[in-house]
Design a protein around this motif. Structure first.
Motif, PDB file in Angstrom:
ATOM      1  N   PHE A  27      46.795  44.881  40.819  1.00 55.79           N
ATOM      2  CA  PHE A  27      47.891  45.272  39.947  1.00 55.79           C
ATOM      3  C   PHE A  27      47.729  44.569  38.604  1.00 55.79           C
ATOM      4  N   PHE A  28      47.843  45.309  37.506  1.00 56.81           N
ATOM      5  CA  PHE A  28      47.774  44.747  36.163  1.00 56.81           C
ATOM      6  C   PHE A  28      49.103  44.991  35.468  1.00 56.81           C
ATOM      7  N   CYS A  48      47.308  40.645  39.669  1.00 55.61           N
ATOM      8  CA  CYS A  48      47.402  40.048  41.003  1.00 55.61           C
ATOM      9  C   CYS A  48      46.818  41.016  42.018  1.00 55.61           C
ATOM     10  N   ARG A  49      46.326  40.446  43.087  1.00 54.09           N
ATOM     11  CA  ARG A  49      45.850  41.272  44.196  1.00 54.09           C
ATOM     12  C   ARG A  49      47.072  41.701  44.982  1.00 54.09           C
ATOM     13  N   ILE A  50      47.017  42.916  45.471  1.00 48.86           N
ATOM     14  CA  ILE A  50      48.123  43.416  46.281  1.00 48.86           C
ATOM     15  C   ILE A  50      47.635  43.511  47.713  1.00 48.86           C
ATOM     16  N   PRO A  51      48.403  42.963  48.645  1.00 49.35           N
ATOM     17  CA  PRO A  51      47.982  43.059  50.048  1.00 49.35           C
ATOM     18  C   PRO A  51      47.834  44.529  50.451  1.00 49.35           C
ATOM     19  N   ALA A  62      56.179  44.319  39.788  1.00 50.08           N
ATOM     20  CA  ALA A  62      56.426  44.449  38.347  1.00 50.08           C
ATOM     21  C   ALA A  62      57.777  43.857  37.972  1.00 50.08           C
ATOM     22  N   SER A  63      58.802  44.151  38.753  1.00 52.47           N
ATOM     23  CA  SER A  63      60.145  43.618  38.472  1.00 52.47           C
ATOM     24  C   SER A  63      60.176  42.104  38.565  1.00 52.47           C
ATOM     25  N   GLU A  64      59.525  41.562  39.594  1.00 53.86           N
ATOM     26  CA  GLU A  64      59.505  40.107  39.772  1.00 53.86           C
ATOM     27  C   GLU A  64      58.869  39.412  38.573  1.00 53.86           C
ATOM     28  N   CYS A  80      54.148  36.770  44.080  1.00 53.64           N
ATOM     29  CA  CYS A  80      53.034  37.708  44.253  1.00 53.64           C
ATOM     30  C   CYS A  80      51.683  37.089  43.903  1.00 53.64           C
ATOM     31  N   GLY A  81      51.667  35.877  43.401  1.00 58.10           N
ATOM     32  CA  GLY A  81      50.411  35.220  43.061  1.00 58.10           C
ATOM     33  C   GLY A  81      49.777  35.741  41.781  1.00 58.10           C
ATOM     34  N   ALA A  82      50.590  36.166  40.838  1.00 52.68           N
ATOM     35  CA  ALA A  82      50.078  36.696  39.576  1.00 52.68           C
ATOM     36  C   ALA A  82      49.349  35.616  38.788  1.00 52.68           C
ATOM     37  N   GLY A  83      48.335  36.041  38.058  1.00 52.41           N
ATOM     38  CA  GLY A  83      47.587  35.142  37.185  1.00 52.41           C
ATOM     39  C   GLY A  83      47.463  35.749  35.799  1.00 52.41           C
TER      40      GLY A  83
END
Length: 132
Positions: A27-28, A48-51, A62-64, A80-83
Protein backbone atom coordinates in the motif's frame (compact mmCIF):
# COMPACT_ATOMS: atom_id res chain seq x y z
CA UNK A 1 -9.92 38.17 17.85
CA UNK A 2 -11.01 34.99 16.19
CA UNK A 3 -8.49 35.37 13.35
CA UNK A 4 -6.47 32.24 12.59
CA UNK A 5 -2.84 32.95 11.82
CA UNK A 6 -2.41 29.71 9.86
CA UNK A 7 -4.69 27.59 7.77
CA UNK A 8 -3.63 24.11 6.75
CA UNK A 9 -5.05 22.28 3.76
CA UNK A 10 -4.65 18.51 3.79
CA UNK A 11 -4.76 16.20 0.75
CA UNK A 12 -4.29 12.43 0.63
CA UNK A 13 -3.98 9.92 -2.19
CA UNK A 14 -3.31 6.22 -2.06
CA UNK A 15 -2.60 3.27 -4.28
CA UNK A 16 -2.57 -0.46 -3.73
CA UNK A 17 -0.39 -2.84 -5.73
CA UNK A 18 0.60 -6.47 -5.76
CA UNK A 19 4.33 -7.15 -5.48
CA UNK A 20 4.91 -9.55 -8.36
CA UNK A 21 8.30 -10.77 -7.19
CA UNK A 22 7.33 -11.45 -3.57
CA UNK A 23 3.60 -12.10 -3.92
CA UNK A 24 2.73 -9.54 -1.25
CA UNK A 25 0.25 -6.67 -1.46
CA UNK A 26 1.74 -3.25 -0.78
CA UNK A 27 0.00 0.00 0.00
CA UNK A 28 1.33 3.46 -0.94
CA UNK A 29 -0.01 6.68 0.52
CA UNK A 30 0.90 10.28 -0.20
CA UNK A 31 -0.11 13.11 2.07
CA UNK A 32 0.24 16.77 1.14
CA UNK A 33 -0.19 19.65 3.56
CA UNK A 34 -0.28 23.31 2.57
CA UNK A 35 0.57 25.78 5.35
CA UNK A 36 -0.84 29.18 4.42
CA UNK A 37 1.12 31.23 6.98
CA UNK A 38 4.53 29.97 5.91
CA UNK A 39 3.49 29.41 2.27
CA UNK A 40 4.97 25.92 2.25
CA UNK A 41 3.84 22.57 0.93
CA UNK A 42 4.90 19.42 2.78
CA UNK A 43 4.70 16.14 0.86
CA UNK A 44 5.09 12.72 2.47
CA UNK A 45 5.15 9.42 0.60
CA UNK A 46 4.57 6.37 2.78
CA UNK A 47 4.24 2.64 2.25
CA UNK A 48 3.39 -0.54 4.11
CA UNK A 49 3.00 -4.20 3.40
CA UNK A 50 -0.54 -5.45 3.69
CA UNK A 51 -1.12 -8.89 5.16
CA UNK A 52 -2.44 -11.18 2.39
CA UNK A 53 -5.78 -11.89 4.03
CA UNK A 54 -9.34 -10.87 3.33
CA UNK A 55 -9.72 -8.84 6.50
CA UNK A 56 -6.99 -6.39 5.44
CA UNK A 57 -8.64 -3.12 4.43
CA UNK A 58 -6.96 -0.40 2.36
CA UNK A 59 -9.43 2.21 3.55
CA UNK A 60 -8.76 1.38 7.21
CA UNK A 61 -5.00 1.69 6.67
CA UNK A 62 -5.41 4.95 4.72
CA UNK A 63 -7.67 6.41 7.42
CA UNK A 64 -5.31 5.39 10.22
CA UNK A 65 -2.24 6.95 8.59
CA UNK A 66 -4.05 10.09 7.37
CA UNK A 67 -5.59 10.64 10.83
CA UNK A 68 -2.19 10.28 12.49
CA UNK A 69 -0.53 12.74 10.15
CA UNK A 70 -3.43 15.22 10.17
CA UNK A 71 -3.30 15.21 13.95
CA UNK A 72 0.43 15.87 13.99
CA UNK A 73 1.33 12.35 15.07
CA UNK A 74 4.21 10.29 13.76
CA UNK A 75 3.90 7.27 11.53
CA UNK A 76 5.88 5.19 14.01
CA UNK A 77 2.71 4.84 16.07
CA UNK A 78 0.69 3.46 13.13
CA UNK A 79 -0.46 -0.09 13.76
CA UNK A 80 -0.10 -0.98 10.06
CA UNK A 81 3.70 -0.64 10.15
CA UNK A 82 3.86 2.22 7.66
CA UNK A 83 7.25 3.59 6.69
CA UNK A 84 8.29 6.84 5.04
CA UNK A 85 9.78 6.74 1.54
CA UNK A 86 10.15 10.50 1.16
CA UNK A 87 9.38 13.83 2.78
CA UNK A 88 9.75 17.03 0.76
CA UNK A 89 9.05 20.64 1.77
CA UNK A 90 8.54 23.22 -0.98
CA UNK A 91 8.13 27.01 -0.89
CA UNK A 92 4.75 27.76 -2.44
CA UNK A 93 5.64 30.92 -4.36
CA UNK A 94 8.57 29.49 -6.38
CA UNK A 95 8.45 25.71 -5.70
CA UNK A 96 12.02 25.64 -4.40
CA UNK A 97 12.82 22.54 -2.35
CA UNK A 98 13.56 23.64 1.22
CA UNK A 99 14.00 20.18 2.68
CA UNK A 100 14.15 16.64 1.30
CA UNK A 101 14.44 13.33 3.13
CA UNK A 102 14.55 9.98 1.34
CA UNK A 103 14.43 6.49 2.77
CA UNK A 104 17.81 4.75 2.82
CA UNK A 105 18.91 3.50 -0.62
CA UNK A 106 18.85 -0.11 0.61
CA UNK A 107 15.16 0.25 1.57
CA UNK A 108 14.26 1.79 -1.79
CA UNK A 109 16.13 -0.94 -3.69
CA UNK A 110 14.41 -3.60 -1.57
CA UNK A 111 10.97 -2.23 -2.37
CA UNK A 112 11.85 -1.97 -6.06
CA UNK A 113 13.07 -5.59 -6.13
CA UNK A 114 9.91 -6.71 -4.38
CA UNK A 115 7.66 -4.87 -6.83
CA UNK A 116 9.33 -5.59 -10.17
CA UNK A 117 11.96 -8.19 -9.43
CA UNK A 118 15.70 -7.80 -9.17
CA UNK A 119 17.07 -4.94 -11.23
CA UNK A 120 20.82 -5.21 -11.56
CA UNK A 121 21.14 -1.52 -12.46
CA UNK A 122 19.67 -0.51 -9.12
CA UNK A 123 21.53 -3.11 -7.10
CA UNK A 124 24.82 -1.27 -7.55
CA UNK A 125 25.10 2.07 -5.71
CA UNK A 126 25.76 5.03 -8.03
CA UNK A 127 29.23 5.64 -6.54
CA UNK A 128 30.34 2.19 -7.70
CA UNK A 129 29.20 2.91 -11.27
CA UNK A 130 31.29 6.05 -11.52
CA UNK A 131 28.44 8.55 -11.15
CA UNK A 132 29.24 9.90 -7.73
Amino acid sequence: HGFHSDQVRFFASWSFCFAAAAGRPRFFLSVVRHFAASETWEIEVLHCRIPPRRSASWSTIASEVADLLAGGGGIASALCGAGRLARIVLRAHDWVVQHCELAPLEDLIGICKELVGPLLALATPPSEKGFG
